[in-house]
Design a protein around this motif. Structure first.
Motif, PDB file in Angstrom:
ATOM      1  N   ASN A  77     -13.481   9.508  15.226  1.00  0.00           N
ATOM      2  CA  ASN A  77     -12.467   8.839  14.910  1.00  0.00           C
ATOM      3  C   ASN A  77     -12.637   7.456  14.006  1.00  0.00           C
ATOM      4  OD1 ASN A  77     -10.311  10.342  16.336  1.00  0.00           O
ATOM      5  ND2 ASN A  77     -11.983   9.922  17.877  1.00  0.00           N
ATOM      6  N   PRO A  78     -13.277   7.859  12.967  1.00  0.00           N
ATOM      7  CA  PRO A  78     -13.875   6.293  12.237  1.00  0.00           C
ATOM      8  C   PRO A  78     -12.674   5.413  11.650  1.00  0.00           C
ATOM      9  CG  PRO A  78     -13.965   8.491  10.936  1.00  0.00           C
ATOM     10  CD  PRO A  78     -13.286   8.903  12.011  1.00  0.00           C
ATOM     11  N   GLN A  79     -13.182   4.252  11.824  1.00  0.00           N
ATOM     12  CA  GLN A  79     -12.337   3.258  11.366  1.00  0.00           C
ATOM     13  C   GLN A  79     -13.149   2.289  10.069  1.00  0.00           C
ATOM     14  OE1 GLN A  79      -9.417   2.318  13.085  1.00  0.00           O
ATOM     15  NE2 GLN A  79      -9.778   3.989  14.267  1.00  0.00           N
ATOM     16  N   TRP A  80     -12.627   3.010   8.798  1.00  0.00           N
ATOM     17  CA  TRP A  80     -13.472   2.559   7.769  1.00  0.00           C
ATOM     18  C   TRP A  80     -12.494   1.148   7.235  1.00  0.00           C
ATOM     19  CZ3 TRP A  80     -11.675   7.934   7.389  1.00  0.00           C
ATOM     20  CH2 TRP A  80     -13.077   8.795   7.494  1.00  0.00           C
ATOM     21  N   ASN A  81     -11.285   1.153   7.335  1.00  0.00           N
ATOM     22  CA  ASN A  81     -10.555  -0.307   6.958  1.00  0.00           C
ATOM     23  C   ASN A  81     -11.277  -0.899   5.656  1.00  0.00           C
ATOM     24  OD1 ASN A  81      -8.726  -1.894   7.686  1.00  0.00           O
ATOM     25  ND2 ASN A  81      -9.369  -2.291   9.889  1.00  0.00           N
ATOM     26  N   SER A  82     -11.090  -0.003   4.703  1.00  0.00           N
ATOM     27  CA  SER A  82     -11.925  -0.313   3.509  1.00  0.00           C
ATOM     28  C   SER A  82     -11.145  -1.204   2.720  1.00  0.00           C
ATOM     29  CB  SER A  82     -11.865   0.722   2.385  1.00  0.00           C
ATOM     30  OG  SER A  82     -10.581   1.174   1.884  1.00  0.00           O
ATOM     31  N   GLU A  83     -11.940  -1.980   1.667  1.00  0.00           N
ATOM     32  CA  GLU A  83     -11.150  -2.830   0.795  1.00  0.00           C
ATOM     33  C   GLU A  83     -10.118  -1.999  -0.085  1.00  0.00           C
ATOM     34  OE1 GLU A  83     -13.869  -3.472  -2.826  1.00  0.00           O
ATOM     35  OE2 GLU A  83     -15.104  -2.140  -1.445  1.00  0.00           O
ATOM     36  N   TRP A  84      -9.320  -2.781  -0.834  1.00  0.00           N
ATOM     37  CA  TRP A  84      -8.293  -2.022  -1.536  1.00  0.00           C
ATOM     38  C   TRP A  84      -9.314  -1.510  -2.766  1.00  0.00           C
ATOM     39  CZ3 TRP A  84      -3.578  -0.848  -0.649  1.00  0.00           C
ATOM     40  CH2 TRP A  84      -2.900  -1.410   0.228  1.00  0.00           C
ATOM     41  N   PHE A  85      -9.365  -0.419  -3.236  1.00  0.00           N
ATOM     42  CA  PHE A  85      -9.753   0.219  -4.393  1.00  0.00           C
ATOM     43  C   PHE A  85      -8.723   0.189  -5.532  1.00  0.00           C
ATOM     44  CE2 PHE A  85     -12.067   2.742  -0.849  1.00  0.00           C
ATOM     45  CZ  PHE A  85     -13.086   2.236  -0.874  1.00  0.00           C
ATOM     46  N   LYS A  86      -9.191  -0.544  -6.829  1.00  0.00           N
ATOM     47  CA  LYS A  86      -8.283  -0.532  -7.805  1.00  0.00           C
ATOM     48  C   LYS A  86      -8.550   0.258  -8.810  1.00  0.00           C
ATOM     49  CE  LYS A  86      -7.064  -5.147  -6.038  1.00  0.00           C
ATOM     50  NZ  LYS A  86      -8.001  -6.202  -5.651  1.00  0.00           N
ATOM     51  N   PHE A  87      -7.625   1.067  -9.235  1.00  0.00           N
ATOM     52  CA  PHE A  87      -7.843   1.911 -10.554  1.00  0.00           C
ATOM     53  C   PHE A  87      -6.706   1.353 -11.486  1.00  0.00           C
ATOM     54  CE2 PHE A  87      -8.445   4.430  -6.963  1.00  0.00           C
ATOM     55  CZ  PHE A  87      -9.660   5.265  -7.232  1.00  0.00           C
ATOM     56  N   GLU A  88      -7.497   0.943 -12.767  1.00  0.00           N
ATOM     57  CA  GLU A  88      -6.644   0.515 -13.742  1.00  0.00           C
ATOM     58  C   GLU A  88      -6.461   1.552 -14.761  1.00  0.00           C
ATOM     59  OE1 GLU A  88      -8.542  -3.170 -14.908  1.00  0.00           O
ATOM     60  OE2 GLU A  88      -7.391  -4.145 -13.320  1.00  0.00           O
ATOM     61  N   VAL A  89      -5.267   2.064 -14.996  1.00  0.00           N
ATOM     62  CA  VAL A  89      -5.047   3.319 -15.578  1.00  0.00           C
ATOM     63  C   VAL A  89      -3.861   3.129 -16.281  1.00  0.00           C
ATOM     64  CG1 VAL A  89      -6.253   5.008 -14.322  1.00  0.00           C
ATOM     65  CG2 VAL A  89      -3.998   4.194 -13.551  1.00  0.00           C
ATOM     66  N   ASP A  90      -3.714   3.828 -17.609  1.00  0.00           N
ATOM     67  CA  ASP A  90      -2.298   3.939 -18.338  1.00  0.00           C
ATOM     68  C   ASP A  90      -1.251   4.688 -17.697  1.00  0.00           C
ATOM     69  OD1 ASP A  90      -2.736   6.435 -19.300  1.00  0.00           O
ATOM     70  OD2 ASP A  90      -3.830   5.610 -21.179  1.00  0.00           O
ATOM     71  N   ASP A  91      -0.097   4.664 -17.810  1.00  0.00           N
ATOM     72  CA  ASP A  91       0.814   5.446 -17.030  1.00  0.00           C
ATOM     73  C   ASP A  91       0.778   6.790 -17.399  1.00  0.00           C
ATOM     74  OD1 ASP A  91       1.878   4.711 -19.409  1.00  0.00           O
ATOM     75  OD2 ASP A  91       3.858   3.551 -18.793  1.00  0.00           O
ATOM     76  N   GLU A  92       0.504   7.084 -18.514  1.00  0.00           N
ATOM     77  CA  GLU A  92       0.224   8.631 -18.809  1.00  0.00           C
ATOM     78  C   GLU A  92      -0.434   9.244 -17.802  1.00  0.00           C
ATOM     79  OE1 GLU A  92      -0.507   9.496 -22.579  1.00  0.00           O
ATOM     80  OE2 GLU A  92      -0.969  11.633 -22.094  1.00  0.00           O
ATOM     81  N   GLU A  93      -1.554   8.699 -17.505  1.00  0.00           N
ATOM     82  CA  GLU A  93      -2.415   9.226 -16.532  1.00  0.00           C
ATOM     83  C   GLU A  93      -1.881   9.178 -14.971  1.00  0.00           C
ATOM     84  OE1 GLU A  93      -6.090   7.332 -17.030  1.00  0.00           O
ATOM     85  OE2 GLU A  93      -7.335   8.477 -15.961  1.00  0.00           O
ATOM     86  N   LEU A  94      -1.137   7.832 -14.963  1.00  0.00           N
ATOM     87  CA  LEU A  94      -0.634   7.678 -13.550  1.00  0.00           C
ATOM     88  C   LEU A  94       0.361   8.991 -13.292  1.00  0.00           C
ATOM     89  CD1 LEU A  94       0.368   4.115 -13.217  1.00  0.00           C
ATOM     90  CD2 LEU A  94      -1.048   5.218 -11.699  1.00  0.00           C
ATOM     91  N   GLN A  95       1.087   9.479 -14.322  1.00  0.00           N
ATOM     92  CA  GLN A  95       1.893  10.475 -14.115  1.00  0.00           C
ATOM     93  C   GLN A  95       1.163  11.790 -13.865  1.00  0.00           C
ATOM     94  OE1 GLN A  95       4.997   9.862 -17.408  1.00  0.00           O
ATOM     95  NE2 GLN A  95       6.146  10.105 -15.598  1.00  0.00           N
ATOM     96  N   ASP A  96       0.137  12.133 -14.614  1.00  0.00           N
ATOM     97  CA  ASP A  96      -0.503  13.320 -14.698  1.00  0.00           C
ATOM     98  C   ASP A  96      -1.468  13.719 -13.559  1.00  0.00           C
ATOM     99  OD1 ASP A  96       0.932  13.808 -17.175  1.00  0.00           O
ATOM    100  OD2 ASP A  96      -0.904  14.033 -18.103  1.00  0.00           O
ATOM    101  N   GLU A  97      -2.215  12.485 -13.225  1.00  0.00           N
ATOM    102  CA  GLU A  97      -3.260  12.855 -12.323  1.00  0.00           C
ATOM    103  C   GLU A  97      -2.823  12.517 -10.925  1.00  0.00           C
ATOM    104  OE1 GLU A  97      -6.700  13.196 -12.310  1.00  0.00           O
ATOM    105  OE2 GLU A  97      -6.766  13.290 -14.564  1.00  0.00           O
ATOM    106  N   PRO A  98      -3.156  13.623  -9.869  1.00  0.00           N
ATOM    107  CA  PRO A  98      -2.924  13.481  -8.483  1.00  0.00           C
ATOM    108  C   PRO A  98      -4.090  12.334  -8.145  1.00  0.00           C
ATOM    109  CG  PRO A  98      -4.404  15.340  -8.939  1.00  0.00           C
ATOM    110  CD  PRO A  98      -4.142  14.684 -10.197  1.00  0.00           C
ATOM    111  N   LEU A  99      -3.862  11.625  -6.941  1.00  0.00           N
ATOM    112  CA  LEU A  99      -4.991  10.852  -6.328  1.00  0.00           C
ATOM    113  C   LEU A  99      -5.616  11.911  -5.265  1.00  0.00           C
ATOM    114  CD1 LEU A  99      -6.104   8.015  -5.512  1.00  0.00           C
ATOM    115  CD2 LEU A  99      -4.577   7.985  -3.774  1.00  0.00           C
TER     116      LEU A  99
END
Lengths: 357, 1106
Positions: free
Chosen positions: B48-70
């Motif tokens: 039951n790991p607690q990573w509590n990570s930082e915010w990972f930020k991806f700077e991408v264009d919106d075309e990619e936002l629409q196409d790609e899954p996370l």
């Protein structure tokens, strides 16, 4: 045309309580179908045997998938795989952990080991509980035992928390764990008249008054063990029977109090010394593991059976034990009053519970 | 670079033990988007790991936002060897990209592995900051909303319905690439899942672009499908209906200002009748007509075939009166072939002076190649010659048609994927149109130019369009497309319902909508859509017409088949029921062209028989119309299967169906006669029983009413008029009515006998159960909130020996009937209840295997009220429905080429005003943005101010989101129970109000096992997988903040097994709309405040039981 694959999955998991019980009881699909047929479900729903088979198989599959989660009930609440309303979840857990008292009675005091598991078919034959059901119940005992073995605090509370059982069921499990841990002898012939309920009640009294958890929940010792220091101290009580003056004084106090109040006064007066010796010595022996095993045997052999042969009524016994416990207060030489009362509370409760046919 | 995606990995729970030695796991997480990957620290020795990570930020264009899954991968760290993957989570971030949907995705997601299934859960928070992009040449279409729902979503109003959008993308299937030979099954499955996720993102973006081009802001009735073409590739295609939607404000019921221009229409000069209801103009409609076309591909070049126009079949059924039959084949006059149905039905037209073109033959069907063949169900041609109704309606009809057609013709395909419409939107319904085409698959050489596939579909759509035209309709509604693939042969199918739409909604610049008012009046409520749309004198096929039993003004057919849902305003008598036609046909195993040819040859017969069956079963239930008709033809190695499902109802406007009469072939044989009469009796009994069961007791027989001088008061004036004007026909009609019992089944051989038997084997559902495949069950309107959505799958092996069409049919029939029976049994605790939206899918995975998957929802209803079946509640609910719809309805169909004219600025404004009047709630928060246009304006302002910030609405929304998030994540870390997520294939939840649409759910999963026996065999494997799919859908919805999925559909369930190798694989594709709903009872207690609504899922989660 045979169906190779036949499944039904609901967004809310369908659970048929009747089929669940059949599954818990260890029936195969075919047996379950036969029983359901006899139960008349077909007439009510007007359908075919094939439908009933497919339905039963579906439920069995669901239960098999659920079983993994039932092993850790809190996971059942958190899991995302099956959407089950909370009331049904509670039902599932409660029924899964429910056990046959006759089966549990057989198992009391036995080590929850592989060896015992191998002997389950005997118990199954004796109790009439199906072997599959026996295995499930045995595994439940063992799982609960392992889970709380090392934990601190009241046993029943721990079990209730870890397995989300209703309080009465959790208390029964606590008794099972307590017995498995202390390994009291329960299988002797002369103990056969005692039921699971009797033992469970005794265990609860012992845990309530004797174990560490009862005194200080944060104490270091796990709840399943009666603390060594307490058992050691019990030896001090021997003075009540070893010191002749004290013994006589004790007897006269009890006799005075009871005169005319119990029907078996003469028998009581005659037997006071052996009775008192037995009552005190049971405690004194508890430091040795081997003698611990004989706790119930001793109580039955040395207290219950003599009383029974003298035809004491339960009320007589109650009255006697009450005054017997209270009398040492008036003994100036006796300095272990608190210890004595803590000890006798359990003995009294156990005896009263066990004093029946 | 207009978007910033932020991801935080909070914790995991219930991870599997990856290190046998310690019974623990050293887990860490990789977060990947596009080509960027982040990792969390390793959380050692914990399940039951607690990573509590930082915010990972991806700077991408919106075309990619629409196409790609996370893509989130959970791994077990291993110092000495490669890290082991525990499983993955794919999150479609599309719902975060449009303003009115979710603002944050946060919650526990099942960690899924294609080999092991779900292995623990992970808590993830995802946010998107969108920047503005005014680039006119952009390739992204962020902001376009997608809905699977095939009606205008409940909390929106359609400003404009623009029309059909379609797109397809193709790629190579990773499973068939060379590399697949060397990689693990897991890697291959993951490659496939990822690719499909990517492709559907791309597809959605491209469709979005088309919508933006049309100036719409949403796609409704979005249907996306995968074609696994094997060697030749992977096709993802989608169709939908582009709309401009406005969010309805809760408080103000503003008037639809948008169609004000059309409001001021003048009356039409030739409308002389003041009584609105008397107008019988408008294309009158035929009833049940189906136009089919088969297009077996003729050119079998590698390049796929072109359409096959030359095979034409004309099986027609003419269920109609006994006697000589008359067939009209307007489109193929030379065709004299007899179709199989001929032997069964014969019809005669009494009183008509037409000469039969040919009389009925019982000869076997002759298939001829001729010109494009449109098969229709022929209707009995009674009353055809009269045409007096046409006189009156004629000019007007033409005008109308011109007007609407000219408008619609600007669209390449005037198709609508919607199945439910605002009342009054449908003027007339022509009948079902469908087209099929058999193609040989070839490798797609250039995935970027999927021309062949495009061409195939274009062909089919063209065909549909022309069929609709033949029915006098200018549009097709309830349109859908599907494929069935076996090896290299593919059947493409499209079907829909030809319809005439209300010109009130058609804004045509040239015509100025002059007919508007008239039409509105012209279609009497409840029956208008039944009236034939084509000219009686010029019918596309012979039909048995009568005057509408409701208004008495217009002609109606005797039977009506449609693919749409029952219109709200339709007047129905009694309850409806699920009607299925099932059919198998053996075919020889063959390769390529030969195979395609034999399939094309079989198709017409199957269509014909399916229709005969539907017709017979419909009559057997004493009903006269089918809604939601869906015919699925599935191709396998050695057989074809046809399964048609529809909901039969009794429309008050159509004539009472005649019974079924059996005629023997050898009249002199005494015992035979006896047998026949016995059967006849059974059939009559069944009909009577069904009428009682479905409470079909139409008022009185029409003859009497027509003949009676005093019709019901309501209709008196109308009737009088019609009598005076068309007394001639009335007598004629009477004659034909007298013969209406004339549906004859001729038993001339064992086949026919089988058919009759099979008719009678359909067992009605047990008492307390009803079933339908439409959204609502006519005759039941007191639903209680308890629903149970389910999927059932059965695979049956056909015994190898003695396979004949008859035994196959019987087996198939039994399979379906048994499946239904077992559903009724399983759900018996819900009685009284109705199975709604029952959706069967048939697949033939292997030689002798038949797979049937059913998804449906069982809804309980209140028995007491239902039994009374009193009018009041019905009317009330109808009223409510119509007021509900009122706002949605007032939209023009955008047909004019000038977009500005139809731009709905006024309504958007009003919405804003309405919003700001809300106390304490920022308008932006309420609707974030009320319309696309407003959003653009807002963005424009932001840009002008030179700020590079995210839009104001986003900023405002975030504190709320945070609060919400905190609110939700607190309990989820403790022992809280999981919030309940309801799922339903319907577009609504009984007793609840949908307050917000959170975005589309479109998920594709592969599951594979190499230890089939250990997982409980095929049943255990698939049972677990489907449960996992449900769980993942629910988790995604809950993470979006929703508490239900509506319009849920399992579009694909491809199951393959290899028991010898102890292996199995399954692919499932599901979709639906994530929503927030509030119980109507709770709603009354709540102040109308969005914030309360938002927190609803948490609070209601626990106590709502599904």
């Amino acid at each position: 045309m045979t169906s190779d694959l036949d499944i039904f999955v609901g967004n809310t998991t369908l659970i048929d309580e009747e089929v669940y019980q059949l599954w818990l009881d260890g029936h195969s699909v075919a047996e379950a179908v036969a029983r359901r047929l006899r139960g008349g479900v077909l007439e009510r729903a007007g359908t075919s045997v094939a439908v009933l088979q497919s339905d039963t198989r579906d439920h069995y599959r669901t239960f098999q998938m659920l079983e993994r989660l039932l092993h850790a009930p809190p996971r059942l609440l958190q899991q995302l795989l099956f959407q089950i309303p909370p009331s049904r979840q509670a039902m599932l857990v409660q029924r899964y952990y429910a056990f046959e008292e006759s089966f549990a009675r057989e198992l009391l005091g036995k080590k929850l080991s592989k060896g015992t598991k191998k002997d389950l078919d005997e118990i199954s034959a004796r109790t009439g509980v199906s072997i599959k059901s026996c295995r499930r119940q045995f595994d439940n005992f063992k799982r609960v035992f392992k889970a709380v073995e090392e934990l601190r605090g009241p046993l029943a509370d721990n079990i209730q928390q870890l397995f989300l059982l209703p309080p009465p069921l959790a208390r029964d499990y606590a008794a099972v764990v307590f017995f498995a841990n202390s390994r009291f002898e329960t299988g002797k012939r002369r103990l056969q008249f005692l039921t699971f309920g009797d033992f469970a009640a005794c265990a609860q009294h012992m845990m309530l008054h004797w174990t560490q958890g009862a005194l200080a929940p944060e104490a270091a010792e796990p709840d399943g063990d009666v603390p060594k220091s307490f058992l050691q101290d019990l030896k001090e009580l021997k003075v009540l029977v070893a010191d002749k003056d004290l013994l006589d004084l004790h007897k006269s106090l009890v006799c005075t109090a009871l005169r005319g109040k119990i029907s078996v006064y003469n028998e009581m007066e005659a037997n006071f010394k052996p009775l008192s010796r037995a009552l005190v010595n049971v405690g004194g022996k508890l430091t040795h593991a081997r003698d611990v095993r004989d706790f119930f045997v001793d109580l039955v052999e040395k207290v219950i059976e003599p009383c029974r042969s003298d035809k004491w009524s339960p009320a007589d016994l109650r009255l006697f034990l009450g005054h017997y416990t209270a009398a040492p207060r008036a003994l100036p030489a006796f300095r272990h009053q608190a210890l004595w009362e803590r000890y006798m509370a359990v003995i009294t409760a156990c005896l009263l519970r066990m004093y029946h046919d | 670079m207009p978007g910033k995606l932020k991801v935080k990995i909070v914790a995991g729970r219930h991870l599997p033990v990856m290190d046998r030695a310690s019974d623990l796991t050293d887990a860490f997480v990789e977060v990947k988007f596009g080509n960027t990957t982040f990792k969390t620290d390793v959380y050692p020795k914990s399940l039951n790991p607690q990573w509590n990570s930082e915010w990972f930020k991806f700077e991408v264009d919106d075309e990619e936002l629409q196409d790609e899954p996370l893509q989130i991968t959970v791994l077990d760290h291993d110092t000495y060897s490669a890290n082991d993957a525990i499983g993955k989570v794919y999150i479609d971030i599309d719902p975060l990209l449009y303003s009115e949907a979710a603002t944050v995705i946060s919650g526990w997601f099942p960690i899924y592995d294609t080999i092991h299934g779900i292995r623990g859960e992970i808590n993830v928070v995802v946010k998107v900051d969108l920047f503005n992009d005014l680039n006119r040449f952009r390739q992204s279409s962020c902001g376009v909303k997608f809905f699977c729902t095939t009606s205008i979503p409940k909390c929106y109003r359609a400003v404009i319905i623009h029309g059909f959008v379609e797109e397809l993308v193709v790629n190579e299937d990773p499973e068939y690439q060379w590399i697949d030979r060397i990689r693990t099954p897991r890697a291959s499955n993951e490659a496939r899942q990822r690719l499909i996720s990517l492709m559907s993102g791309e597809l959605q973006r491209k469709i979005g672009l088309k919508v933006l081009e049309m100036r719409g802001n949403a796609v409704v009735g979005y249907l996306q499908c995968f074609d696994l073409e094997g060697e030749s590739g992977l096709v993802v295609r989608a169709i939908g209906t582009a709309c401009t939607l406005d969010k309805l404000s809760n408080t103000s019921a503003f008037l639809p200002a948008c169609n004000s221009p059309s409001k001021e229409m003048k009356e039409i000069p030739f409308n002389e009748d003041p009584n609105p209801n008397t107008h019988s103009s408008g294309p009158s409609t035929p009833l049940k007509n189906q136009t089919y076309s088969f297009s077996p591909s003729k050119s079998y070049s590698r390049q796929s075939s072109s359409s096959d126009t030359d095979l034409s079949l004309t099986p027609k059924t003419a269920p109609s009166p006994q006697g000589p039959r008359i067939f009209l084949f307007p489109s193929s006059p030379t065709l004299s072939c007899d179709s199989p149905h001929l032997k069964k039905s014969c019809l005669l037209l009494s009183g008509s002076s037409l000469n039969p073109l040919h009389s009925s033959h019982v000869s076997p069907v002759v298939l001829r190649k001729s010109v494009s063949f449109t098969e229709e169900l022929l209707l009995a041609a009674s009353g055809m010659g009269s045409g007096s109704a046409g006189k009156e309606g004629g000019p007007f009809k033409t005008l109308l048609r011109q007007q609407t057609q000219s408008a619609l013709e600007q669209r390449e395909f005037p198709f609508f994927t919607l199945t439910t419409f605002p009342p009054g939107f449908l003027v007339h319904v022509g009948g079902v149109v469908s087209a099929r085409s058999v193609k040989l698959l070839d490798r797609i050489h250039n995935p970027d130019e999927p021309e062949t596939r495009d061409a195939w579909w274009a062909e089919i759509r063209q065909e549909i369009k022309s069929h609709a035209k033949a029915l006098g309709c200018h549009a097709v509604v309830g349109y859908s497309e599907s494929t069935s693939i076996c090896e290299e042969v593919c059947i493409l199918s499209a079907s829909g319902t030809a319809a005439v739409l209300n010109p009130r909604f058609l804004q045509d610049g040239t015509m100025e909508g002059c007919l508007e008012q008239r039409i509105e009046e012209a279609s009497p409520p409840g029956c208008g859509f039944c009236h034939i749309p084509y000219d009686e004198l010029n019918m596309p096929f012979p039909a048995h017409l009568t005057y509408c039993y409701n208004c008495r003004k217009q002609k109606v057919p005797d039977v009506l088949f449609t693919t749409i849902d029952l219109p709200v305003e339709a007047i129905v008598i009694g309850k409806g029921c699920l009607i299925q036609a099932r059919l198998c046909r053996l075919k020889k195993k063959a390769q390529a062209e030969a195979n395609a040819t034999s399939i094309s040859n079989l198709l017409p017969f199957m269509e014909y028989e399916v229709h005969t069956q539907l017709m017979n079963k419909l009559k057997l239930r004493g009903m006269n119309a089918l809604f939601g008709l869906r015919i699925q033809i599935t191709v396998g190695e050695n057989m074809l299967m046809g399964l048609a499902s529809a909901t039969g109802v009794y429309l008050a406007a159509l004539p009472t169906p005649g019974g079924i009469q059996i005629a023997g072939k050898t009249p002199n044989d005494g015992t035979y006669e006896q047998h026949i009469s016995h059967m006849q009796k059974k059939i009559n009994d069944t009909i009577a029983k069904n009428k009682e069961l479905y409470e079909i007791n139409p008022p009185e027989l029409p003859e009497e009413i027509i003949g009676s001088p005093i019709p019901e008061p309501r209709q008196r004036s109308r009737l009088l008029r019609s009598q005076s004007e068309s007394s001639d026909e009335v007598t004629e009609l009477d004659l034909s009515h007298g013969k209406k019992d004339a549906f004859v089944l001729e038993i001339d051989d064992t086949d026919a006998m089988e058919d009759v038997h099979s008719l009678l084997t359909d067992v009605p559902p047990p008492s307390g159960f009803y079933s339908c495949n439409t959204e609502i069950m006519p005759g039941i309107n007191n639903w209680t909130p308890e629903i149970q959505m389910f999927t059932a799958v059965r695979v049956s092996r056909l015994s190898n020996i003695n396979l004949t069409n008859q035994t196959l049919n019987k087996n198939f029939n039994d399979l379906c009937e048994n499946l239904l029976k077992s559903l009724y049994f399983k759900l018996r605790s819900m009685v009284p209840c109705c199975l709604c939206h029952v959706n069967f899918t048939v697949a033939l995975p292997e030689d002798e295997l038949v797979q049937i998957a059913v998804t449906a929802v069982a809804i309980t209803f209140d028995k007491n009220q239902a039994l009374q079946a009193n009018k009041a509640p019905t009317e009330k609910s109808q009223q409510r429905a119509s007021t509900d719809n009122e706002d949605q309805l007032q939209f023009p169909l955008e047909l004019c080429s000038d977009p500005l004219a139809s731009q709905p600025f006024p309504p958007a404004k009003e919405v804003l005003e309405g919003a700001s009047s809300h106390t304490g709630i920022p308008a932006a928060q309420r609707d974030r943005c009320n319309s696309w246009i407003e959003l653009i304006k807002l963005k424009a302002q932001t840009i002008r101010r030179g700020s590079i910030k995210t839009t104001a609405s986003l900023d405002k929304a975030s504190p709320l989101a945070e609060g919400y998030l905190r609110h939700r994540s607190v309990p989820s870390c403790t022992n809280s129970t999981v919030s309940v997520v309801k799922m339903t294939p319907l577009s609504f939840l009984p007793g609840a109000k949908i307050t917000k649409y959170l975005g589309i759910i479109n998920m594709f999963f592969i599951r594979e096992t190499t230890s089939l026996r250990e997982e409980g065999g095929v049943s255990g494997f698939l049972h677990a997988f489907i449960a996992e799919v449900f769980a993942m859908v629910r988790a995604h919805v809950a993470a979006l903040g929703g508490n239900a999925v509506v319009s849920y559909i399992m579009k694909q369930c491809v199951f393959m097994e290899n028991p010898n190798k102890n292996q199995a694989q399954c692919l499932i594709n599901v979709s639906g709309d994530a929503v927030i709903f509030v119980r109507e009872s709770e709603l009354e207690m709540l102040p109308v405040q969005p914030s309360t609504v938002v927190s609803q899922p948490t609070s209601s989660g626990g106590d709502v039981t599904t």
